[in-house]
Structure formats: structure tokens, C-alpha cells
Design a protein around this motif. Structure first.
Motif, mmCIF file in Angstrom:
data_model
loop_
_atom_site.group_PDB
_atom_site.id
_atom_site.type_symbol
_atom_site.label_atom_id
_atom_site.label_comp_id
_atom_site.label_asym_id
_atom_site.label_seq_id
_atom_site.Cartn_x
_atom_site.Cartn_y
_atom_site.Cartn_z
ATOM 1 N N MET A 82 -37.809 26.014 -42.087
ATOM 2 C CA MET A 82 -36.602 25.264 -41.791
ATOM 3 C C MET A 82 -35.413 26.237 -41.733
ATOM 4 O O MET A 82 -35.358 27.190 -42.487
ATOM 5 C CB MET A 82 -36.387 24.225 -42.891
ATOM 6 N N THR A 83 -34.496 25.982 -40.849
ATOM 7 C CA THR A 83 -33.288 26.808 -40.774
ATOM 8 C C THR A 83 -32.059 25.912 -40.851
ATOM 9 O O THR A 83 -32.142 24.698 -40.689
ATOM 10 C CB THR A 83 -33.238 27.620 -39.459
ATOM 11 N N ALA A 84 -30.937 26.549 -41.093
ATOM 12 C CA ALA A 84 -29.680 25.808 -41.185
ATOM 13 C C ALA A 84 -29.437 25.028 -39.891
ATOM 14 O O ALA A 84 -29.703 25.526 -38.797
ATOM 15 C CB ALA A 84 -28.534 26.767 -41.447
ATOM 16 N N THR A 85 -28.917 23.827 -40.023
ATOM 17 C CA THR A 85 -28.659 22.975 -38.867
ATOM 18 C C THR A 85 -27.448 23.481 -38.088
ATOM 19 O O THR A 85 -26.641 24.258 -38.600
ATOM 20 C CB THR A 85 -28.383 21.529 -39.308
ATOM 21 N N ASP A 86 -27.308 22.992 -36.865
ATOM 22 C CA ASP A 86 -26.136 23.346 -36.056
ATOM 23 C C ASP A 86 -24.846 22.927 -36.754
ATOM 24 O O ASP A 86 -23.842 23.650 -36.715
ATOM 25 C CB ASP A 86 -26.216 22.695 -34.669
ATOM 26 N N ARG A 87 -24.847 21.772 -37.406
ATOM 27 C CA ARG A 87 -23.668 21.296 -38.128
ATOM 28 C C ARG A 87 -23.326 22.249 -39.280
ATOM 29 O O ARG A 87 -22.160 22.587 -39.493
ATOM 30 C CB ARG A 87 -23.903 19.872 -38.660
ATOM 31 N N SER A 88 -24.343 22.698 -39.994
ATOM 32 C CA SER A 88 -24.115 23.645 -41.090
ATOM 33 C C SER A 88 -23.515 24.940 -40.570
ATOM 34 O O SER A 88 -22.585 25.495 -41.160
ATOM 35 C CB SER A 88 -25.422 23.946 -41.825
ATOM 36 N N LEU A 89 -24.032 25.427 -39.455
ATOM 37 C CA LEU A 89 -23.515 26.667 -38.869
ATOM 38 C C LEU A 89 -22.072 26.494 -38.400
ATOM 39 O O LEU A 89 -21.248 27.395 -38.565
ATOM 40 C CB LEU A 89 -24.408 27.117 -37.714
ATOM 41 N N GLU A 90 -21.773 25.329 -37.855
ATOM 42 C CA GLU A 90 -20.407 25.030 -37.427
ATOM 43 C C GLU A 90 -19.454 25.043 -38.630
ATOM 44 O O GLU A 90 -18.365 25.630 -38.575
ATOM 45 C CB GLU A 90 -20.398 23.658 -36.739
ATOM 46 N N LEU A 91 -19.871 24.419 -39.721
ATOM 47 C CA LEU A 91 -19.060 24.387 -40.936
ATOM 48 C C LEU A 91 -18.896 25.784 -41.531
ATOM 49 O O LEU A 91 -17.791 26.171 -41.931
ATOM 50 C CB LEU A 91 -19.686 23.448 -41.972
ATOM 51 N N ILE A 92 -19.972 26.538 -41.585
ATOM 52 C CA ILE A 92 -19.938 27.905 -42.138
ATOM 53 C C ILE A 92 -18.975 28.771 -41.337
ATOM 54 O O ILE A 92 -18.144 29.492 -41.897
ATOM 55 C CB ILE A 92 -21.347 28.537 -42.161
ATOM 56 N N ASN A 93 -19.072 28.715 -40.016
ATOM 57 C CA ASN A 93 -18.209 29.549 -39.179
ATOM 58 C C ASN A 93 -16.739 29.165 -39.315
ATOM 59 O O ASN A 93 -15.870 30.037 -39.393
ATOM 60 C CB ASN A 93 -18.665 29.513 -37.720
ATOM 61 N N ALA A 94 -16.457 27.876 -39.379
ATOM 62 C CA ALA A 94 -15.075 27.427 -39.550
ATOM 63 C C ALA A 94 -14.540 27.841 -40.919
ATOM 64 O O ALA A 94 -13.402 28.303 -41.041
ATOM 65 C CB ALA A 94 -14.978 25.914 -39.370
ATOM 66 N N ALA A 95 -15.359 27.694 -41.952
ATOM 67 C CA ALA A 95 -14.946 28.079 -43.300
ATOM 68 C C ALA A 95 -14.746 29.592 -43.400
ATOM 69 O O ALA A 95 -13.782 30.060 -44.016
ATOM 70 C CB ALA A 95 -15.973 27.608 -44.333
ATOM 71 N N ALA A 96 -15.630 30.347 -42.782
ATOM 72 C CA ALA A 96 -15.511 31.812 -42.805
ATOM 73 C C ALA A 96 -14.241 32.266 -42.096
ATOM 74 O O ALA A 96 -13.533 33.159 -42.577
ATOM 75 C CB ALA A 96 -16.739 32.448 -42.164
ATOM 76 N N GLN A 97 -13.934 31.648 -40.967
ATOM 77 C CA GLN A 97 -12.724 32.012 -40.235
ATOM 78 C C GLN A 97 -11.477 31.649 -41.044
ATOM 79 O O GLN A 97 -10.525 32.421 -41.117
ATOM 80 C CB GLN A 97 -12.684 31.339 -38.869
ATOM 81 N N ALA A 98 -11.496 30.479 -41.674
ATOM 82 C CA ALA A 98 -10.362 30.064 -42.504
ATOM 83 C C ALA A 98 -10.158 31.035 -43.661
ATOM 84 O O ALA A 98 -9.028 31.429 -43.967
ATOM 85 C CB ALA A 98 -10.584 28.644 -43.029
ATOM 86 N N ALA A 99 -11.249 31.452 -44.294
ATOM 87 C CA ALA A 99 -11.162 32.413 -45.398
ATOM 88 C C ALA A 99 -10.613 33.748 -44.909
ATOM 89 O O ALA A 99 -9.751 34.355 -45.557
ATOM 90 C CB ALA A 99 -12.531 32.593 -46.052
ATOM 91 N N ALA A 100 -11.089 34.200 -43.758
ATOM 92 C CA ALA A 100 -10.609 35.469 -43.189
ATOM 93 C C ALA A 100 -9.121 35.375 -42.859
ATOM 94 O O ALA A 100 -8.369 36.334 -43.084
ATOM 95 C CB ALA A 100 -11.415 35.836 -41.945
ATOM 96 N N ASP A 101 -8.689 34.232 -42.354
ATOM 97 C CA ASP A 101 -7.275 34.048 -42.014
ATOM 98 C C ASP A 101 -6.374 34.135 -43.247
ATOM 99 O O ASP A 101 -5.201 34.472 -43.134
ATOM 100 C CB ASP A 101 -7.060 32.710 -41.305
ATOM 101 N N LYS A 102 -6.924 33.822 -44.424
ATOM 102 C CA LYS A 102 -6.163 33.914 -45.676
ATOM 103 C C LYS A 102 -6.493 35.205 -46.433
ATOM 104 O O LYS A 102 -6.217 35.317 -47.627
ATOM 105 C CB LYS A 102 -6.440 32.694 -46.563
ATOM 106 N N LEU A 103 -7.064 36.171 -45.714
ATOM 107 C CA LEU A 103 -7.303 37.522 -46.228
ATOM 108 C C LEU A 103 -8.309 37.595 -47.367
ATOM 109 O O LEU A 103 -8.183 38.421 -48.288
ATOM 110 C CB LEU A 103 -5.984 38.182 -46.636
#
Length: 146
Positions: free
Chosen positions: A1-22
Motif C-alpha cells: 500500500m502507498t500513500a493516497t493522492d489526497r495524502s500526498l496533496e496534504l503533505i505537499n501543501a503542509a511542506a510548502q507552508a512550513a517552508a514559507d515560514k522558514l
């Protein structure tokens, strides 16, 4: 089993938000093969409590606004040393740099595949070490406000 598309979407958005706040050292793991409760973990850190809170707030706001996702649980908020956001599909860990080193979650999940993250998030790798070295070189002057 692998992470779902929804999980990947959430991970990428969260990672970008974290990067934006340094945030420092952003990394994500697909834990779907070893855990039944979630698909992926996102790890990020910051050198002080205020920045941990800022990163967590940005992730929560961005995921809600852009993807309609709200955490079912938020823990560790009061001390802001290690805040956990549980979105069921993913779990986000934002840790103070000291906690990140002490608990070394990467060691626990090293056998799980890393997930590809946005370029801004990947660029944060090693920033925690750079910050620690700069603080040591300055003798801790101008350090964190806790």
C-alpha cells in the motif's frame, strides 16, 4: 500500500507552508505500509518556540483554506516544543530543534520511503545544522527567545 493522492496533496501543501515560514529540515515519510492509522508523516523543525507556533499556524491555515482540511487533533500547543497536527491521512510533527535532535524521529522511520516534496521544502534540509553552527560561532548571542 502507498500513500493516497489526497495524502500526498496534504503533505505537499503542509511542506510548502512550513517552508514559507522558514522551517528547518522538512522531510516526509510514507508510513502506510507500517501503520494503519495514517499514510504519511511530515517532520519539520524550528530554532525557537515562537517559530514552531508560526509554522503550525501556517500549515493549519493553508490546509484549511486551500484543501478544506482541518486537523482532528492538535497536541503540544501550550509548550510549542513539539506540536502534532493529526489530519488522519497525514500527521504533521513540528518540533523545536532540540526536540528534533533528541527524539530523532528520522531514525524510527528510516526504513519507510521518503516522499518527494516541493523544491522550497527540500531546500530546508541541513538548515537546522547551519543554524546551530551559527549560534555556536556567535557564542549563543542573539539566540532564541523562549
Amino acid at each position: 500500500m502507498t500513500a493516497t493522492d489526497r495524502s500526498l496533496e496534504l503533505i505537499n501543501a503542509a511542506a510548502q507552508a512550513a517552508a514559507d515560514k522558514l522551517a528547518h529540515d522538512i522531510i516526509a515519510y510514507d508510513v502506510s505500509d507500517v501503520l494503519s492509522i495514517t499514510d504519511a508523516f511530515l517532520l519539520a523543525s524550528a530554532p525557537n518556540d515562537r517559530q514552531v507556533k508560526s509554522i503550525v499556524d501556517e500549515i493549519e491555515e493553508r490546509l484549511n483554506k486551500d484543501l478544506g482540511a482541518k486537523p482532528v487533533r492538535r497536541e503540544g500547543d501550550r509548550e510549542a516544543r513539539w506540536v502534532l497536527l493529526d489530519y488522519v491521512d497525514i500527521v504533521v510533527h513540528v518540533q523545536h530543534s532540540e526536540e528534533r535532535v533528541f527524539y530523532a524521529l528520522e531514525r524510527l522511520w528510516k526504513d519507510c520511503p521518503q516522499l518527494e516534496l516541493p523544491a522550497d521544502a527540500k531546500a530546508t534540509r541541513g538548515k537546522g545544522q547551519e543554524h546551530a553552527q551559527a549560534q555556536a560561532a556567535d557564542g549563543g548571542v542573539g539566540g532564541e527567545l523562549s
